[in-house]
Design an enzyme around this catalytic site. Structure first.
Site, PDB file in Angstrom:
ATOM      1  N   HIS A 212      49.067  46.797  46.190  1.00 28.73           N
ATOM      2  CA  HIS A 212      48.588  47.375  44.933  1.00 28.73           C
ATOM      3  C   HIS A 212      49.742  47.446  43.948  1.00 28.73           C
ATOM      4  O   HIS A 212      50.843  47.864  44.297  1.00 28.73           O
ATOM      5  CB  HIS A 212      48.019  48.782  45.132  1.00 28.73           C
ATOM      6  CG  HIS A 212      47.576  49.415  43.847  1.00 28.73           C
ATOM      7  ND1 HIS A 212      46.349  49.144  43.278  1.00 28.73           N
ATOM      8  CD2 HIS A 212      48.205  50.271  43.002  1.00 28.73           C
ATOM      9  CE1 HIS A 212      46.237  49.814  42.149  1.00 28.73           C
ATOM     10  NE2 HIS A 212      47.350  50.501  41.954  1.00 28.73           N
TER      11      HIS A 212
ATOM     12  N   ASP B 112      36.166  59.135  42.838  1.00 29.62           N
ATOM     13  CA  ASP B 112      37.265  58.619  42.036  1.00 29.62           C
ATOM     14  C   ASP B 112      36.751  57.831  40.842  1.00 29.62           C
ATOM     15  O   ASP B 112      37.331  57.898  39.757  1.00 29.62           O
ATOM     16  CB  ASP B 112      38.174  57.732  42.888  1.00 29.62           C
ATOM     17  CG  ASP B 112      39.294  57.133  42.056  1.00 29.62           C
ATOM     18  OD1 ASP B 112      40.138  57.902  41.575  1.00 29.62           O
ATOM     19  OD2 ASP B 112      39.297  55.909  41.853  1.00 29.62           O
TER      20      ASP B 112
ATOM     21  N   ARG C  47      39.156  60.914  33.160  1.00 30.64           N
ATOM     22  CA  ARG C  47      40.575  61.034  32.815  1.00 30.64           C
ATOM     23  C   ARG C  47      40.936  60.124  31.659  1.00 30.64           C
ATOM     24  O   ARG C  47      41.761  60.467  30.814  1.00 30.64           O
ATOM     25  CB  ARG C  47      41.447  60.694  34.028  1.00 30.64           C
ATOM     26  CG  ARG C  47      41.421  61.756  35.126  1.00 30.64           C
ATOM     27  CD  ARG C  47      42.035  61.223  36.412  1.00 30.64           C
ATOM     28  NE  ARG C  47      43.343  60.638  36.196  1.00 30.64           N
ATOM     29  CZ  ARG C  47      43.789  59.553  36.815  1.00 30.64           C
ATOM     30  NH1 ARG C  47      43.025  58.914  37.685  1.00 30.64           N
ATOM     31  NH2 ARG C  47      44.998  59.100  36.576  1.00 30.64           N
TER      32      ARG C  47
ATOM     33  N   SER D 196      44.089  58.846  43.135  1.00 32.38           N
ATOM     34  CA  SER D 196      43.129  57.821  42.732  1.00 32.38           C
ATOM     35  C   SER D 196      43.422  56.500  43.436  1.00 32.38           C
ATOM     36  O   SER D 196      42.544  55.888  44.056  1.00 32.38           O
ATOM     37  CB  SER D 196      43.182  57.635  41.209  1.00 32.38           C
ATOM     38  OG  SER D 196      42.371  56.562  40.801  1.00 32.38           O
TER      39      SER D 196
ATOM     40  N   LYS E 264      41.290  54.941  47.125  1.00 31.94           N
ATOM     41  CA  LYS E 264      40.632  53.635  47.169  1.00 31.94           C
ATOM     42  C   LYS E 264      41.264  52.736  48.235  1.00 31.94           C
ATOM     43  O   LYS E 264      40.544  52.046  48.974  1.00 31.94           O
ATOM     44  CB  LYS E 264      40.710  52.978  45.787  1.00 31.94           C
ATOM     45  CG  LYS E 264      39.800  53.632  44.749  1.00 31.94           C
ATOM     46  CD  LYS E 264      39.914  53.009  43.388  1.00 31.94           C
ATOM     47  CE  LYS E 264      41.205  53.358  42.712  1.00 31.94           C
ATOM     48  NZ  LYS E 264      41.224  53.035  41.269  1.00 31.94           N
TER      49      LYS E 264
END
Length: 428
Positions: free
Chosen positions: A85, A164, A171, A186, A190
């Site tokens: 990520h 989320d 947000r 968050s 995931k």
């Protein structure tokens, strides 16, 4: 049903800088997912967290509650798996060559990705510039591609961490995005629900990163690594520089083209460096520490996996990518040495050319973007091309040029420009 807590009391607890209990956190996430806690109440709680922070136990419990709001995937039947990520950058096309490179060594890569919003590009937007390629797969299709091809890049299903998804959208409209507890929970909720066996995080810092301050980026990396470790997921992070765009292209089809160059054994040095470094980390975490990743780029193994991945999702790896109807070149006004290229300026200009979106539902121009003809440290002559702007709407050039007026800094001819390290630190 009688609710065990009241949203106002939970908000007040965090407003008064107190610690939320495990039960309060579990309830408020579940109640928000069910619609019992209203958006305005969760907005107030998010702002209280933004202002007053969370301790590690609170962040861990908040993350776990978001995981528990939906389904979890399990890839253990497929053998070794690894995921990556990135916190988002400019010209960050690393996922595209990275997934097939790691998969070439028998490690399955379930890369669930997103779309761009604001100044950062989205992996799915890049991939969708390939004719016929589709992002949305069922769980069954994803498992089949992983088993038969080894890697997949696709959108996350609606059943993964639905809390989320609701909170992220909230947000984005309440100025609470830039909050380490909420960012970390968050991302990690995931990634943990995806069921991968190992996770490598690319946490960016510098002008083109969400976390431009290095100390805050380091704190974010540490928080996410701890969350992964607490959940039993092998997690490491690389802290990387995002002061200069990665590679020589920013924009969807342009970045796909550059990624294919890397898979063909070429491409810009910085893209190769980061791709190789992340691949080594993923493979080591998945039990393949001796993999020769450079060889897999050079001999075509990674390219073979890429072509099969694209085809498996309906794309044509041989199809021509979209090209812009109009281009405009910005040239050096004098001789000099490129001292800096502001990543944020380039990102905003690419966005103004049509490569990005302001809202999730906005379309993107797959051909729009910017080519860089020099990088920091390169000598240039007056009149030499520095940037080429691409768009399908030439009326966009003016506003893009405005933001690029000071994007490239030139030092005097012959002056030495200190190189910034691309990989700043490793956090495990």
């Amino acid at each position: 049903m009688v609710e065990p807590f009241d949203a106002v009391d939970v908000i007040r607890t965090k407003r008064e800088r107190q610690t939320l209990s495990d039960d309060q956190i579990a309830w408020v996430i579940d109640a928000y997912t069910r619609g019992v806690v209203a958006d305005e109440q969760m907005s107030a709680l998010a702002m209280a967290i933004f202002l007053n922070g969370m301790g590690r136990p609170e962040i861990e419990r908040w993350t776990r509650a978001m995981i528990e709001s939906g389904e979890r995937l399990d890839f253990t039947s497929l053998g070794a798996t690894a995921d990556k990520h990135s916190t988002g950058g400019v010209g960050d096309k690393i996922t595209l060559p990275l997934v097939p490179l790691v998969a070439a060594f028998g490690v399955r890569v379930p890369q669930l990705s997103g779309r761009g919003l604001g100044h950062t590009g989205g992996t799915l937007d890049k991939m969708e510039s390939i004719p016929g390629w589709r992002a949305n797969l069922s769980n069954e299709e994803m498992f089949t591609i992983l088993r038969e091809v080894g890697g997949v890049i696709c959108a996350a299903g609606s059943g993964l961490a639905p809390a989320d998804k609701k909170l992220y959208a909230l947000r984005d409209t309440t100025a609470t995005v830039d909050c380490i507890p909420l960012i970390a929970s968050s991302i990690m909720s995931k990634k943990i629900t995806e069921g991968t066996g190992a996770l490598v995080l690319d946490v960016k810092t510098g002008a083109g990163a969400f976390m431009s301050d290095e100390s805050r980026a380091r704190e974010l990396a540490r928080t996410m690594v701890d969350l992964g470790t607490d959940a039993g997921l092998t997690t490491i992070a690389l802290l990387t520089d995002m002061s200069t765009p990665l590679g020589l292209t920013v924009g969807n089809a342009l970045e796909v083209r550059e990624s294919v160059e890397v898979l063909a054994g070429g491409g810009p040095a910085d893209v190769i460096e980061l791709t190789v470094a992340l691949a080594r980390e993923m493979l080591t975490a998945a039990g393949r520490p001796d993999a020769d990743v450079e060889a897999a780029l050079a001999d075509g193994r990674a390219m073979d996996v890429w072509r099969r991945m694209v085809s498996a999702q309906g794309g044509d790896p041989d199809a021509a990518l979209p090209t812009a109807a109009d281009t405009h070149v910005l040239r050096a006004e004098r001789d000099g040495v490129v001292a800096a290229i502001d990543a944020m300026d380039v990102a905003v200009a690419a966005w103004r050319l049509g490569a990005g979106r302001a809202r999730k539902e906005d379309p993107v121009d797959a051909a729009a973007g910017i080519e860089l003809h020099a990088k920091p440290g390169d000598a240039v002559r007056a009149g030499q091309p520095l940037l080429t702007l691409h768009t399908s709407e030439p009326a966009r050039f003016g506003r893009a040029e405005e933001v690029l007026a000071d994007a490239v800094t030139l030092a005097a001819p012959g002056e030495t420009v200190a190189a910034r390290p691309l990989i700043i630190d490793r956090i495990a």
